[in-house]
Design a protein around this motif. Structure first.
Motif, PDB file in Angstrom:
ATOM      1  N   LYS A 180      46.103 -21.343   9.474  1.00  0.00           N
ATOM      2  CA  LYS A 180      47.012 -22.360   8.950  1.00  0.00           C
ATOM      3  C   LYS A 180      48.401 -22.222   9.573  1.00  0.00           C
ATOM      4  O   LYS A 180      49.057 -23.208   9.901  1.00  0.00           O
ATOM      5  N   ALA A 181      48.851 -20.995   9.754  1.00  0.00           N
ATOM      6  CA  ALA A 181      50.155 -20.763  10.350  1.00  0.00           C
ATOM      7  C   ALA A 181      50.189 -21.287  11.785  1.00  0.00           C
ATOM      8  O   ALA A 181      51.163 -21.920  12.206  1.00  0.00           O
ATOM      9  N   LYS A 182      49.103 -21.046  12.522  1.00  0.00           N
ATOM     10  CA  LYS A 182      49.039 -21.543  13.916  1.00  0.00           C
ATOM     11  C   LYS A 182      49.051 -23.067  13.940  1.00  0.00           C
ATOM     12  O   LYS A 182      49.735 -23.680  14.774  1.00  0.00           O
ATOM     13  N   LYS A 183      48.317 -23.692  13.032  1.00  0.00           N
ATOM     14  CA  LYS A 183      48.272 -25.150  12.979  1.00  0.00           C
ATOM     15  C   LYS A 183      49.639 -25.731  12.620  1.00  0.00           C
ATOM     16  O   LYS A 183      50.059 -26.751  13.164  1.00  0.00           O
ATOM     17  N   SER A 184      50.329 -25.104  11.716  1.00  0.00           N
ATOM     18  CA  SER A 184      51.611 -25.611  11.281  1.00  0.00           C
ATOM     19  C   SER A 184      52.660 -25.487  12.402  1.00  0.00           C
ATOM     20  O   SER A 184      53.586 -26.287  12.466  1.00  0.00           O
ATOM     21  N   LYS A 185      52.513 -24.490  13.270  1.00  0.00           N
ATOM     22  CA  LYS A 185      53.440 -24.335  14.391  1.00  0.00           C
ATOM     23  C   LYS A 185      53.271 -25.439  15.407  1.00  0.00           C
ATOM     24  O   LYS A 185      54.225 -25.815  16.089  1.00  0.00           O
ATOM     25  N   ARG A 186      52.095 -25.981  15.571  1.00  0.00           N
ATOM     26  CA  ARG A 186      51.826 -27.049  16.533  1.00  0.00           C
ATOM     27  C   ARG A 186      52.585 -28.250  16.153  1.00  0.00           C
ATOM     28  O   ARG A 186      53.299 -28.970  16.345  1.00  0.00           O
TER      29      ARG A 186
END
Length: 92
Positions: free
Chosen positions: A86-92
């Motif tokens: 989720k953290a990686k997706k939110s950074k995108r």
């Protein structure tokens, strides 16, 4: 039988009351049989069998705690992995 009530209604009332009576009788018979079975089981079951039962319960309790610990560990790792995604997706 009452002349005021239709025959169909009278017969259904009679049948339902008979069914209720048989139901109650069956319940009482089952209760008596269960009670008798418990008494017989108490007399028949030797002390060794009781001890074995207790030991089995203890071991199953130990196993269940071990399983719970394993499951908790697995769930925690899965939660961490999900949070990272989720953290990686939110950074995108």
């Amino acid at each position: 039988m009452d002349d005021e009530k239709p025959i169909l209604e009278q017969t259904t009332d009679a049948i339902s009351s008979a069914a209720d009576a048989t139901k109650e009788a069956a319940k009482t018979v089952v209760k008596k049989v269960k009670k008798a079975a418990k008494k017989v089981a108490k007399k028949v079951m030797p002390k060794k069998a009781k001890k074995a039962k207790k030991a089995a319960k203890k071991s199953s309790a130990k196993k269940s705690t071990k399983k719970a610990v394993k499951k908790a560990g697995k769930k925690a790792t899965k939660k961490v992995a999900k949070k990272k995604k989720k953290a990686k997706k939110s950074k995108r």
